[in-house]
Design an enzyme around this catalytic site. Structure first.
Site, PDB file in Angstrom:
ATOM      1  N   ARG A 236       0.856  -1.191   0.000  1.00 36.69           N
ATOM      2  CA  ARG A 236       0.000   0.000   0.000  1.00 36.69           C
ATOM      3  C   ARG A 236       0.891   1.238   0.000  1.00 36.69           C
ATOM      4  O   ARG A 236       2.094   1.165   0.279  1.00 36.69           O
ATOM      5  CB  ARG A 236      -0.897  -0.001   1.226  1.00 36.69           C
ATOM      6  CG  ARG A 236      -1.941  -1.102   1.223  1.00 36.69           C
ATOM      7  CD  ARG A 236      -2.703  -1.148   2.534  1.00 36.69           C
ATOM      8  NE  ARG A 236      -3.427   0.086   2.766  1.00 36.69           N
ATOM      9  CZ  ARG A 236      -4.043   0.378   3.921  1.00 36.69           C
ATOM     10  NH1 ARG A 236      -3.964  -0.461   4.943  1.00 36.69           N
ATOM     11  NH2 ARG A 236      -4.698   1.510   4.068  1.00 36.69           N
ATOM     12  N   HIS A 237       0.296   2.366  -0.305  1.00 33.58           N
ATOM     13  CA  HIS A 237       0.986   3.644  -0.190  1.00 33.58           C
ATOM     14  C   HIS A 237       1.437   3.854   1.254  1.00 33.58           C
ATOM     15  O   HIS A 237       0.953   3.189   2.179  1.00 33.58           O
ATOM     16  CB  HIS A 237       0.040   4.778  -0.592  1.00 33.58           C
ATOM     17  CG  HIS A 237      -1.250   4.730   0.174  1.00 33.58           C
ATOM     18  ND1 HIS A 237      -1.386   5.222   1.448  1.00 33.58           N
ATOM     19  CD2 HIS A 237      -2.459   4.204  -0.147  1.00 33.58           C
ATOM     20  CE1 HIS A 237      -2.617   5.037   1.876  1.00 33.58           C
ATOM     21  NE2 HIS A 237      -3.293   4.409   0.931  1.00 33.58           N
ATOM     22  N   ASN A 243      -5.351   8.954   6.634  1.00 36.65           N
ATOM     23  CA  ASN A 243      -5.299   7.737   7.449  1.00 36.65           C
ATOM     24  C   ASN A 243      -5.211   8.079   8.935  1.00 36.65           C
ATOM     25  O   ASN A 243      -5.854   7.444   9.785  1.00 36.65           O
ATOM     26  CB  ASN A 243      -4.082   6.879   7.085  1.00 36.65           C
ATOM     27  CG  ASN A 243      -4.203   6.209   5.736  1.00 36.65           C
ATOM     28  OD1 ASN A 243      -3.202   6.030   5.041  1.00 36.65           O
ATOM     29  ND2 ASN A 243      -5.398   5.801   5.344  1.00 36.65           N
ATOM     30  N   GLU A 306      -8.128   3.582  -5.663  1.00 43.34           N
ATOM     31  CA  GLU A 306      -8.878   2.898  -4.615  1.00 43.34           C
ATOM     32  C   GLU A 306     -10.361   2.797  -4.951  1.00 43.34           C
ATOM     33  O   GLU A 306     -10.880   3.556  -5.785  1.00 43.34           O
ATOM     34  CB  GLU A 306      -8.678   3.635  -3.284  1.00 43.34           C
ATOM     35  CG  GLU A 306      -9.399   3.030  -2.087  1.00 43.34           C
ATOM     36  CD  GLU A 306      -9.041   1.567  -1.796  1.00 43.34           C
ATOM     37  OE1 GLU A 306      -9.235   0.724  -2.690  1.00 43.34           O
ATOM     38  OE2 GLU A 306      -8.597   1.276  -0.678  1.00 43.34           O
ATOM     39  N   HIS A 371      -3.693   0.521  -2.964  1.00 39.84           N
ATOM     40  CA  HIS A 371      -4.531   0.878  -1.833  1.00 39.84           C
ATOM     41  C   HIS A 371      -5.100  -0.392  -1.202  1.00 39.84           C
ATOM     42  O   HIS A 371      -5.038  -1.468  -1.790  1.00 39.84           O
ATOM     43  CB  HIS A 371      -5.664   1.792  -2.291  1.00 39.84           C
ATOM     44  CG  HIS A 371      -5.181   2.991  -3.056  1.00 39.84           C
ATOM     45  ND1 HIS A 371      -4.915   4.197  -2.475  1.00 39.84           N
ATOM     46  CD2 HIS A 371      -4.891   3.139  -4.382  1.00 39.84           C
ATOM     47  CE1 HIS A 371      -4.485   5.054  -3.399  1.00 39.84           C
ATOM     48  NE2 HIS A 371      -4.468   4.439  -4.564  1.00 39.84           N
TER      49      HIS A 371
END
Length: 478
Positions: A236-237, A243, A306, A371
């Site tokens: 994932r990033h 987040n 995403e 994502h």
């Protein structure tokens, strides 16, 4: 064979837009038939087409046990021929029952090397209104055949505990017995059949009489896969600013921790010393920023964006529960099929990612920075996960998952990099009914960074170190 097809006497079938389909494997032993069958089954199931492999070799082992020597496969061994025919019939009958239930595609995995056997299969299926498609795998390259024998056949139950050299000699004799009666599918004599011939590990194809969407999709898939050694890296990033505050989706920038992960990721890849390597990202800022320090060609894919949360985009779970409590409950009831208002479902996301899977199958070494929802879909393909499992696969931030495709499965290694991040995994709550209390709806919402950051130890324990997935045998919202 005791039963021979008599063309022109098939039962009349009703006009069905999507009749059950039977894919029939054809070819000598050690030509990759089971590899193709299992890989194709995994792909079709991932696409939502209920598919199952019926391997006649497994029926033989259940009937007479493993460790059958090459003499069992001689064409003049009448007793063994009768047993093998009964095993094929049992597999066909089981496939028939499955297709009459919820099954959509059955894969009949056996050698099927004689025209007589294939005509029997065709008649059996046509009388039951099953649409038949043949896949013949041919290989004349000794090195490839020897590699297949050593990698796959020697580990089969037929040779458990056997000396390697003795096993190889026995299996080569088995191949010779099949070669004595092998009748490949013929371009002229069999032009009434729907088939694809795959020659020398996808170096050449012959395609004949393809009808319908399913056969077209199968052919396209088979023409894109390869068996060259490779590693696919999924991550994932880095942690984003959204987040940290528990907001799903959006197009936020990386947090300070996310930036450090981008640097750590670049250093990790440099240490791996990967040749012929490229990086794929989505079009969203947090994946592009995560790849900024990596010294490799970078491609941006809109398809890797995403899952679209629609009207819920950039909200916290608390806000979704407050504004759309019914939608929140409906998603928890069936997370794979639920579609956000003006947004997408996981089912939609799988369909969107099909071109990505096709291109991944063509590539060598690739890092995909994506994502949570996208990563779950990609992992579900490689690890053969069911639709109900897919939306709950754990894909922690700041973690690399290495996938090494092998003969009948995939080696999976989880590599957490030492950069703490929030936990974004929300397990399915126990209470999913519409009208539930807010406390029940929010019971599994993960803590935000300002409440309790997830430690490096918790990141490691969440997914473990490494595993092996064998097929006979790993964002916006969550």
């Amino acid at each position: 064979m005791a039963r021979r097809a008599s063309f022109g006497k098939y039962a009349h079938c009703p006009s069905l837009s999507n009749p059950p389909a039977v894919i029939v494997m054809v070819g000598l032993p050690a030509r990759g038939k089971t590899y193709i069958a299992k890989k194709l089954c995994r792909y079709l199931n991932w696409m939502g087409i209920s598919t199952k492999v019926f391997n006649v070799g497994e029926y033989r082992r259940q009937t007479v046990g493993p460790s059958n020597k090459h003499d069992f496969f001689r064409s003049d061994n009448q007793e063994a021929q009768g047993i093998r025919l009964q095993c094929a019939l049992k597999a066909m009958e089981d496939m028939e029952q499955w297709l009459k239930g919820d099954g959509e595609v059955g894969v009949f995995d056996a050698t099927n090397t004689t025209r007589e056997r294939r005509e029997w299969i065709l008649q059996y299926c046509t009388e039951r209104c099953f649409k038949v498609f043949f896949i013949e795998s041919m290989c004349s390259e000794p090195d490839v055949i020897q590699c297949n024998i050593k990698e796959v056949k020697l580990s089969s139950p037929d040779y458990t505990g056997a000396d390697e050299d003795d096993a190889i000699r026995d299996f080569m004799l088995r191949i010779q017995h099949y070669e004595e009666n092998y009748e490949p599918i013929d371009e002229e004599r069999d032009k009434h059949l729907s088939f694809i011939k795959i020659m020398n590990v996808n170096s050449k194809f012959l395609v004949n009489k393809i009808t319908g969407h399913l056969q077209s999709r199968v052919v396209y898939y088979l023409m894109n896969i390869h068996i060259m050694p490779r590693t696919i890296y999924l991550t994932r990033h880095g942690e984003s600013e959204l987040n940290i505050i528990g907001r799903i989706g959006g197009n936020g920038n990386l947090s300070e921790g996310g930036k450090r992960y981008g640097e750590a990721l670049a250093e990790y890849l440099k240490e791996q010393n990967i040749s012929d390597f490229k990086v794929w990202t989505s079009r969203l800022k947090r994946t592009i920023q995560s790849a900024a320090k990596i010294d490799a060609p970078i491609e941006q894919w809109k398809a890797l964006d995403e899952i679209d949360a629609g009207v819920c985009d950039s909200m916290t779970y608390e806000e979704i529960q407050e504004k759309f409590p019914e939608e929140f409950a409906l998603r928890d009831q069936d997370k794979f099929h639920y579609r956000y208002p003006m947004g997408e479902s996981y089912e939609d996301l799988v369909a969107r990612l099909e071109p990505v899977i096709m291109e991944l199958e063509r590539q060598r070494n690739v890092l995909v920075i994506c994502h949570q929802g996208v990563m779950r879909c990609l992992l579900a393909y490689f690890m053969d996960k069911k639709a109900e499992e897919l939306p709950y696969l754990k894909c922690p931030l700041h973690t690399v998952i290495k996938l090494k495709p092998i003969a009948y499965g995939c080696l999976v290694e989880t590599v957490p990099l030492d950069i703490p991040a929030v936990d974004t995994h929300r397990p399915k709550p126990e209470v999913t009914e519409v009208g539930r209390e807010s406390g029940d709806a929010l019971a599994t919402v993960p803590p935000y960074l300002d409440e309790k950051p997830i430690s490096e130890e918790e990141t490691v324990s969440a997914d473990g170190d490494s595993s092996v997935f064998m097929e006979t045998p790993p964002g916006s919202p969550e």
